[in-house]
Design an enzyme around this catalytic site. Structure first.
Site, PDB file in Angstrom:
ATOM      1  N   GLU A   1      -2.368   0.586 -16.137  1.00  0.00           N
ATOM      2  CA  GLU A   1      -3.670  -0.049 -15.972  1.00  0.00           C
ATOM      3  C   GLU A   1      -4.793   0.994 -16.017  1.00  0.00           C
ATOM      4  O   GLU A   1      -5.933   0.698 -15.681  1.00  0.00           O
ATOM      5  CB  GLU A   1      -3.764  -0.903 -14.714  1.00  0.00           C
ATOM      6  CG  GLU A   1      -3.198  -0.317 -13.457  1.00  0.00           C
ATOM      7  CD  GLU A   1      -3.247  -1.319 -12.319  1.00  0.00           C
ATOM      8  OE1 GLU A   1      -2.189  -1.897 -11.980  1.00  0.00           O
ATOM      9  OE2 GLU A   1      -4.336  -1.534 -11.774  1.00  0.00           O
TER      10      GLU A   1
ATOM     11  N   CYS B   1       0.869  -3.655 -12.188  1.00  0.00           N
ATOM     12  CA  CYS B   1       1.915  -2.682 -11.886  1.00  0.00           C
ATOM     13  C   CYS B   1       3.248  -2.973 -12.545  1.00  0.00           C
ATOM     14  O   CYS B   1       4.204  -2.224 -12.356  1.00  0.00           O
ATOM     15  CB  CYS B   1       2.115  -2.587 -10.379  1.00  0.00           C
ATOM     16  SG  CYS B   1       0.611  -2.072  -9.538  1.00  0.00           S
TER      17      CYS B   1
ATOM     18  N   HIS C   1       8.985  -2.855  -6.304  1.00  0.00           N
ATOM     19  CA  HIS C   1       7.630  -2.332  -6.466  1.00  0.00           C
ATOM     20  C   HIS C   1       7.137  -1.943  -5.075  1.00  0.00           C
ATOM     21  O   HIS C   1       7.389  -2.648  -4.093  1.00  0.00           O
ATOM     22  CB  HIS C   1       6.707  -3.388  -7.065  1.00  0.00           C
ATOM     23  CG  HIS C   1       5.270  -2.951  -7.068  1.00  0.00           C
ATOM     24  ND1 HIS C   1       4.866  -1.779  -7.651  1.00  0.00           N
ATOM     25  CD2 HIS C   1       4.159  -3.507  -6.517  1.00  0.00           C
ATOM     26  CE1 HIS C   1       3.554  -1.644  -7.483  1.00  0.00           C
ATOM     27  NE2 HIS C   1       3.100  -2.669  -6.795  1.00  0.00           N
TER      28      HIS C   1
END
Lengths: 351, 390, 134
Positions: free
Chosen positions: A80, A112, A234
């Protein structure tokens, strides 16, 4: 079966502690550390960006295996914080590692989980025999808005996975994704910093997608947590992934080796992939791994992975391990950090 | 074939410094007029003009320097050849060399050389990037090297390998400033102490502000004439006994040694050889100490000392009244370093000294002068030997 | 308006340290050369591209304080002359280090870094820098 042929990561050397950030913004460092469980985060040097980090990660992946750059048929990079809004980082990395002119490439964006989305696409190309080997990279130098809670965690790092059907060190038994329109965290075009929904980023976003993707994967595979040696999720902070792990029934023993955020912060598109990299540094043949990413907006990519005998043939020592990169640190104060991250603007015609 | 002798018959220069009021062309014209007046000639007698300039293209947005100088000196309608000679910071020496060759060949009798640089027309640290064009742009400057950085790297290795203390470098600057205090044209006329020189602000370690020549504006001009002309007009010129130039790899990283200037070694050897002189015959020299370290390296490479031993010369011997006076003008550090003018300015100093007109900074009874002008970090060296008054 | 083709032309040489090897005398050169300075015409057509490993030793270094505008965020920065294992000496920055980690003789290796940008809207220029071997 196709899977991971090699892997490599890069974490910049500079670090800043939450205490330093809290000092400047008048917050209680201890409270913050307890809330997010982050002890330090990585900071890119002024001359580092997603392209340079991706190149180092890619080179580290290539150092460990015998794949010639000319045989890498695809490069996809998820981030990103791509250096260009238009001109793929993948083209720069391709030139830097010396792959051929015949190359599938593009850049990915899904907050992400852009890097893991790239992994799925490269695996599909391998399975369809479009390419022999392909590279998927998740890499970020994410910006946290000054004074915002995300400033304590937004960090920099990258991981490259080379995927293929031959010389596989970790088979991807299965991969699935879940996607919904959930505005937990976003950045409008042209805005320097992202916005987020504070507590909304928890239950309706991170946990809903990570937990349901994990459960769905175990259901499809007919597995339960005890079938896995490792679980990596994550990791936007040090708390979310441990809570998700516990919710699903995983023990600390299973998730601790893949949990890096407390030391390096949230590397966004590299977050889960770098945790997976840390696990692969230690893994033995037969180890089964559940790896689940999360991208705001929102979605999760789940991977069910089994390490093969072939991992013993990989020259893991040929590139720095995650442990080594975590221990190589240089501390910054807030002023230096702000200068490095271009939060301090210099004169118009200077840079 | 008998070749002509060549003489300097007139010289003139502007002050060197931050000359805000004066433009590039105004400086050139001022120096040119002074030279013509000093020579006692008419401008219509000048047959060729060599302009010397390094960076006007980027700093001042002006190329075509030969035409510019000729035009604004008022001699456009003389229609003489007017060409710029460029060899980065050795442009001046190289331009005088061309004039020397033109006269020696017999083709011309009176040739003017005008060197000029107007460096303060760019403000801020942008000048560092522009002066980096004397380096290898792609493989030195692009990556972050500056002229000072390269001099500094030579200095560090030199100081380590030969055990040369920081003070020895500083003495070059102390000497330059002492001499410049007696030169009304110098940019810096303040004397400096060794302590001041050693403790100045770092520029590129180990070099500091006192080790580095300044950003300067300035112009200098000389008239070179043939023996035939000199004899016919009864002029007392100073003979250019010899001229030599030599070249080396562009980038420091390509050189055989990072603290030996092969171009200087070769040009000096050739110039002395052609003049049939030894260093003992040299009464004073003007050398290219754009950085103090280069001053020391040049003393060695010109032959005054063995490699690493120049430190033994810089305390006493190089003084104005020492055994081997160096930079009586104040050198590049204190007189100044307007790139295109510097080399021509060395001739102005030598001419003034050899004619006995240097006033407070007069070298006693000088007979021969050695002028050394260098390009970039040593990729070009031009050496001239000037003789006694004819 | 910024620069473009001059940088693009050298990007492969800078990204991957592609030099040339003389087919006549086998000397390796970086940056690349079209003619070997030792072999002259005998090297014409024989200069072959060769990739250097990027490992070498510090010959000398400096810490640059007076920097051109584009290096303002990195000031002061280290510049060094590095003798690569294959033979050529090249000029480059040493990054991510403190003064006490750098010295003449230390081993270094190349890293891929941003060198400059053509302003806010121009291209980004990448190239080689060095880090000290731990």
């Amino acid at each position: 079966m196709s899977g991971i042929v090699s892997y490599g990561s890069y974490i910049p050397r500079f670090r800043i502690k939450p205490e330093e950030i809290a000092r400047v913004w008048g917050e209680d460092a201890e409270n913050i550390k307890n809330g997010i469980y982050v002890l330090s985060k990585s900071v890119p040097a002024p001359d580092e960006d997603v392209a340079t980090i991706s190149v180092e990660a890619a080179r580290n992946a290539l150092k460990r295996c015998n794949v010639e750059p000319e045989n890498v048929g695809a490069i996809f990079i998820g981030s990103e914080s791509h250096p260009y809004a238009v001109k793929p980082t993948a083209t720069i990395v391709a030139a830097a590692i010396g792959v051929g002119f015949n190359l599938f490439s593009a850049d990915y964006e899904f907050a992400c989980k852009a890097g893991t989305a790239a992994m799925q696409n490269v695996k599909a190309m391998v399975d369809a025999d479009f390419i022999k080997y392909g590279m998927a990279i998740g890499s970020d130098t994410s910006q946290g808005a000054p004074g915002d809670v995300l400033e304590y965690t937004a960090s920099a790092g990258g991981t490259a996975m080379i995927l293929g059907k031959t010389n596989v060190i970790a088979e991807i038994n299965s991969t699935l994704s879940v996607t919904s329109d959930t505005p937990d965290f976003w950045r409008r075009e042209g805005q320097p910093y992202p916005s987020h929904g504070e507590r909304f980023t928890g239950e309706p976003a991170y946990f809903r997608h990570v937990v349901s993707a994990s459960k769905e994967m175990m259901e499809r595979q007919g597995t339960t947590p005890k079938d896995y040696k490792y679980a990596v999720f994550h990791q936007p902070n040090g708390k979310f992934p441990t809570r998700a792990a516990k919710l699903l029934g995983f023990s600390e023993e299973q998730y601790k080796d893949g949990l890096l955020t407390p030391f390096i912060g949230n590397t966004y598109s590299a977050s889960m992939m770098t945790g997976l990299s840390a696990i692969l540094d230690l893994a033995n043949p037969g180890d089964r791994i559940l790896a689940v990413s999360f991208g705001s907006g929102a979605g999760s990519d789940a991977f069910d992975i089994t390490v093969t005998d072939h991992i013993e043939n990989l020259e893991r020592k040929a590139a720095p391990t995650i442990k080594e990169m975590i221990s190589r640190v240089k501390w910054l104060d807030y002023g230096m950090y702000a200068k490095f991250k271009r939060k301090i603007i210099v004169g118009d015609d200077i840079e | 074939m008998i070749l002509n002798k060549a003489y300097i018959i007139g010289a003139g220069e502007t002050k060197y410094g931050e000359l805000w009021e004066k433009s590039l062309r105004e400086l050139a014209v001022e120096a040119g007029l002074k030279a013509v007046e000093n020579a006692g000639i008419f401008s219509k007698e000048i047959e060729v003009l060599y302009g010397s300039n390094s960076l006007a293209g980027t700093i001042n947005g002006q190329e075509n320097i030969g035409s510019l100088i000729s035009d604004f000196s008022g001699i456009a309608e003389n229609n003489i050849p007017a060409i710029r000679i460029e060899a980065s910071t050795a442009s001046g020496g190289a331009a005088v060399r061309q004039a020397y060759l033109a006269v020696k060949s017999g083709e011309y009798d009176v040739v003017m050389v005008g060197g000029v640089e107007k460096m303060t027309d760019i403000y801020g640290s942008e000048i560092i990037d522009l002066t980096s064009s004397v380096l290898d742009r792609e493989w030195e400057a692009f990556l972050g090297a500056t002229p000072a950085a390269l001099a500094a790297m030579s200095a560090r290795k030199y100081m380590k390998d030969f055990n040369v203390p920081r003070e020895a470098l500083s003495m070059m600057s102390v000497n330059d400033h002492l001499n410049a205090s007696r030169n009304p044209h110098a940019q810096y006329r303040n004397k400096i102490t060794l302590e001041q020189a050693v403790n100045a602000t770092p520029v590129a370690e180990p070099l500091n502000l006192m080790d580095c020549s300044p950003v300067s504006d300035g112009a200098a001009a000389v008239i070179v004439a043939s023996e035939k002309y000199v004899k016919k007009n009864g002029i007392e010129g100073v003979e250019i006994l010899s001229s030599a130039a030599s070249q080396d790899y562009l980038a420091v990283h390509s050189r055989k040694s990072i603290y030996r200037l092969d171009s200087t070694v070769l040009a000096a050897r050739e110039a002395l050889g052609k003049a049939k002189l030894k260093l003992d015959n040299i009464s004073f020299s003007e050398i290219h100490d754009s950085y103090s370290i280069y001053g020391l390296m040049e003393l060695e490479d010109l032959g005054f000392a063995e490699k690493g031993k120049a430190k033994d010369l810089v305390y006493e011997e190089i003084k104005l009244n020492g055994r081997i006076p160096v930079n009586p003008s104040g050198g590049l550090k204190a007189k100044g370093n307007p790139f295109g003018a510097t080399g021509v300015g060395q001739f102005v100093e030598a001419y003034t000294q050899l004619k006995g007109k240097a006033g407070e900074r007069q070298v006693k009874s000088p007979e021969h002068a050695l002028l050394h002008n260098m390009g970039g970090t040593g990729s070009t060296s031009v050496v001239h030997i000037l003789g006694g008054v004819a | 308006m910024g620069e473009l083709s001059r940088f693009w032309r050298e990007s492969e040489h800078r990204y991957r340290l592609i030099g040339t090897k003389c087919g006549n005398c086998s000397v390796t050169y970086f940056p690349p050369r079209d003619i070997c300075p030792k072999c002259h015409r005998e090297s014409i057509g024989k200069m072959k591209p060769v990739q250097l490993q990027g490992k070498g030793e510090i010959i000398s270094y400096t810490i640059v304080h007076d920097a051109p505008p584009r290096f303002i965020r990195q000031r002061p920065y280290f510049m060094a002359l590095i003798k690569l294992d294959e033979g050529p000496t090249i000029t480059g920055q040493i990054v991510d280090c403190d003064a006490d980690e750098v010295d003449i003789g230390k081993r270094v290796r190349t890293v891929f870094r941003k060198v400059a940008e053509e302003g806010k809207s121009g291209i980004i220029e990448y190239g080689y820098k060095f880090v000290v071997d731990q």
